[in-house]
Design a protein around this motif. Structure first.
Motif, short mmCIF file in Angstrom:
data_model
loop_
_atom_site.label_atom_id
_atom_site.label_comp_id
_atom_site.label_asym_id
_atom_site.label_seq_id
_atom_site.Cartn_x
_atom_site.Cartn_y
_atom_site.Cartn_z
N UNK A 179 0.24 6.23 -9.11
CA UNK A 179 -0.46 5.77 -8.40
C UNK A 179 -0.15 4.74 -7.12
N UNK A 180 -0.85 5.17 -6.56
CA UNK A 180 -0.45 4.58 -4.50
C UNK A 180 -0.55 3.29 -4.27
N UNK A 181 0.01 2.42 -4.22
CA UNK A 181 -0.23 0.27 -3.68
C UNK A 181 -1.98 0.72 -3.34
N UNK A 182 -2.02 1.42 -2.47
CA UNK A 182 -3.15 1.10 -1.44
C UNK A 182 -4.34 1.52 -2.70
N UNK A 183 -4.58 2.71 -3.14
CA UNK A 183 -5.54 3.07 -4.26
C UNK A 183 -5.83 1.24 -4.69
N UNK A 184 -5.03 0.39 -5.09
CA UNK A 184 -5.67 -0.68 -5.59
C UNK A 184 -6.50 -1.69 -4.78
N UNK A 185 -6.47 -1.18 -3.37
CA UNK A 185 -7.48 -2.16 -3.11
C UNK A 185 -8.24 -2.50 -2.96
N UNK A 186 -8.78 -3.58 -3.10
CA UNK A 186 -10.30 -3.90 -3.14
C UNK A 186 -10.77 -3.91 -4.60
N UNK A 187 -9.88 -3.51 -5.65
CA UNK A 187 -10.00 -3.65 -7.33
C UNK A 187 -10.12 -5.38 -7.29
N UNK B 260 -1.85 -2.57 -25.17
CA UNK B 260 -2.71 -3.04 -23.64
C UNK B 260 -1.93 -1.88 -22.77
N UNK B 261 -2.81 -1.92 -21.66
CA UNK B 261 -2.42 -1.20 -20.54
C UNK B 261 -2.60 -2.00 -19.60
N UNK B 262 -1.41 -1.93 -18.88
CA UNK B 262 -0.81 -2.67 -17.56
C UNK B 262 -0.70 -2.00 -16.33
N UNK B 263 -0.89 -2.76 -15.24
CA UNK B 263 -0.59 -2.06 -13.51
C UNK B 263 0.74 -2.76 -13.06
N UNK B 264 1.77 -2.18 -12.71
CA UNK B 264 3.18 -2.77 -11.87
C UNK B 264 3.52 -1.49 -11.25
N UNK B 265 4.57 -1.71 -9.82
CA UNK B 265 4.95 -1.16 -9.38
C UNK B 265 6.16 -0.71 -10.61
N UNK B 266 6.21 0.86 -9.81
CA UNK B 266 7.01 1.73 -10.87
C UNK B 266 8.53 0.94 -10.64
N UNK B 267 8.62 1.27 -9.67
CA UNK B 267 10.61 0.39 -9.94
C UNK B 267 10.94 -0.82 -10.51
N UNK B 268 9.90 -1.63 -10.97
CA UNK B 268 10.08 -3.22 -11.05
C UNK B 268 9.35 -3.27 -12.71
N UNK B 269 9.30 -2.18 -13.39
CA UNK B 269 9.19 -1.98 -14.88
C UNK B 269 10.13 -2.48 -15.54
N UNK B 270 11.61 -2.60 -15.18
CA UNK B 270 12.30 -3.46 -15.70
C UNK B 270 12.65 -4.96 -15.62
N UNK B 271 11.32 -5.53 -15.00
CA UNK B 271 10.78 -6.71 -14.97
C UNK B 271 10.75 -7.38 -16.07
N UNK B 272 9.84 -6.45 -16.79
CA UNK B 272 9.20 -6.83 -18.34
C UNK B 272 9.50 -5.88 -19.64
N UNK B 273 10.29 -4.65 -19.33
CA UNK B 273 10.96 -3.86 -20.43
C UNK B 273 12.44 -3.36 -20.01
N UNK B 274 13.08 -4.13 -21.49
CA UNK B 274 14.36 -3.67 -21.52
C UNK B 274 14.73 -1.99 -21.86
N UNK C 222 0.94 -1.32 -0.04
CA UNK C 222 0.32 0.32 0.03
C UNK C 222 0.35 1.28 0.40
N UNK C 223 2.39 1.51 0.20
CA UNK C 223 2.64 2.19 0.72
C UNK C 223 3.97 2.70 -0.24
#
Length: 350
Positions: free
Chosen positions: A190-198, A165-179, A151-152
């Protein structure tokens, strides 16, 4: 070090079949010899340390009177309503059909290469937006009941240039998918807390009935970190300790419900996972990845070299799996146990 570890190492026991070959009487006799050998060494070492113990009136766990004492204690706890049956996620050896202690699971780590997949989870009501979760255990995906974020920490919604396509992932982990940065465009932070309950669309159809209990939604917990993956963790609560803890707290599962654990004691898929039924979980990884690709839910597929626990008896990879267990109910007395005066009463019998 558990005595049984040394016993099986000494006797060359790798599974129940070896005990059967040796004969239970002979196995028990050898176990007693080893225990008594250690007992003698222990007495010498403790004495040399200057520690006083009444070894003439000690006990060994194989003494019948000791076992009967334990049974009596368990019976008294049961009569008082303090014993209940639930499950615990533990390291599990599918070759020996038994759970292992954390100590045992830590005895035999090996460097292995496992599949690493990034899987898409379309949001309900926002089908064009997909959450991306990473896992090195594709075989747990048929049992997925939730996703988890921190959430933080900061997440981003990006547009993938190759697929649109439109994807959501952690900003600091973009390198996991993109070179390269020119492979995507950041649309929103967006903050992780805003994803809660989706809520998201289930990956497989096997446990869709769990949606009535709140499954297939995004949960939050601090165990999600920036060190690996996409910052969104797929959760199969009966195959992961944190998964179980977080889903239990969210009410998606309960202690007394039937387990969502479609894997038998030998590590093969059971009903209702009909697409992979009878397959050994590690062997099923490649078929599950193929299924994900055909279902257009596979965002990325690669491999990762990492340290992984193996069974010290059979030299086979361990899995984490929920095991039915007996527990003593202590929640209602936790405050008393933490009270210094009450501890004094318990310890000294005041």
């Amino acid at each position: 070090m558990p005595v049984e570890y040394e016993i099986d190492k000494t006797l060359g026991i790798k599974g129940p079949q070896d005990v059967a070959k040796m004969g239970i009487d002979k196995y028990n006799s050898e176990c007693r010899k080893i225990v008594m050998s250690y007992a003698s060494e222990w007495e010498t070492i403790v004495g040399s340390l200057g520690r006083w113990i009444d070894f003439q009136n000690d006990y060994k766990s194989f003494y019948p009177w000791f076992m009967e004492s334990i049974w009596w204690v368990f019976k008294e706890l049961f009569v008082k309503g303090l014993v209940y049956r639930s499950v615990k996620v533990m390291p599990y050896t599918t070759a020996c059909n038994t759970p292992l202690s954390n100590f045992e699971s830590g005895q035999n780590y090996k460097e292995v290469v496992d599949p690493a997949v990034i899987v898409s989870f379309p949001l309900v009501g926002e089908e064009d937006t997909q959450l991306l979760a990473w896992t090195t255990t594709p075989w747990t995906l048929p049992s997925n009941l939730s996703l988890c974020v921190n959430s933080n920490l900061k997440y981003v919604k990006v547009k993938d240039h190759a697929s649109g396509k439109v994807f959501i992932l952690m900003e600091s982990r973009l390198t996991a998918l993109y070179k390269k940065e020119d492979q995507y465009t950041v649309l929103t932070e967006l903050k992780g807390s805003s994803l809660k309950g989706k809520r998201y669309r289930p990956l497989f159809p096997y446990f869709v009935h769990m949606e009535l209990k709140g499954a297939f939604q995004v949960l939050v917990d601090d165990y999600v970190n920036e060190e690996s993956g996409t910052g969104i963790v797929h959760q199969a609560p009966y195959f992961g300790e944190d998964d179980y803890r977080v889903c239990l707290a969210a009410g998606i599962i309960s202690r007394d419900q039937d387990m969502i654990c479609p894997v038998d004691a030998s590590g093969h898929f059971t009903a209702p996972v009909m697409d992979f039924i009878g397959q050994y979980v590690k062997d099923a990884d490649k078929n599950i990845i193929k299924w994900l690709k055909e279902a257009n839910r596979l965002a990325s597929s690669s491999t990762v070299k990492h340290s992984y626990p193996f069974c010290w008896r059979s030299e086979t990879p361990l899995i984490y799996k929920a095991v039915p267990s007996w527990f003593v109910r202590v929640e209602q007395m936790s405050n008393d146990l933490l009270n210094p005066f009450m501890l004094e009463v318990v310890i000294f019998g005041i």
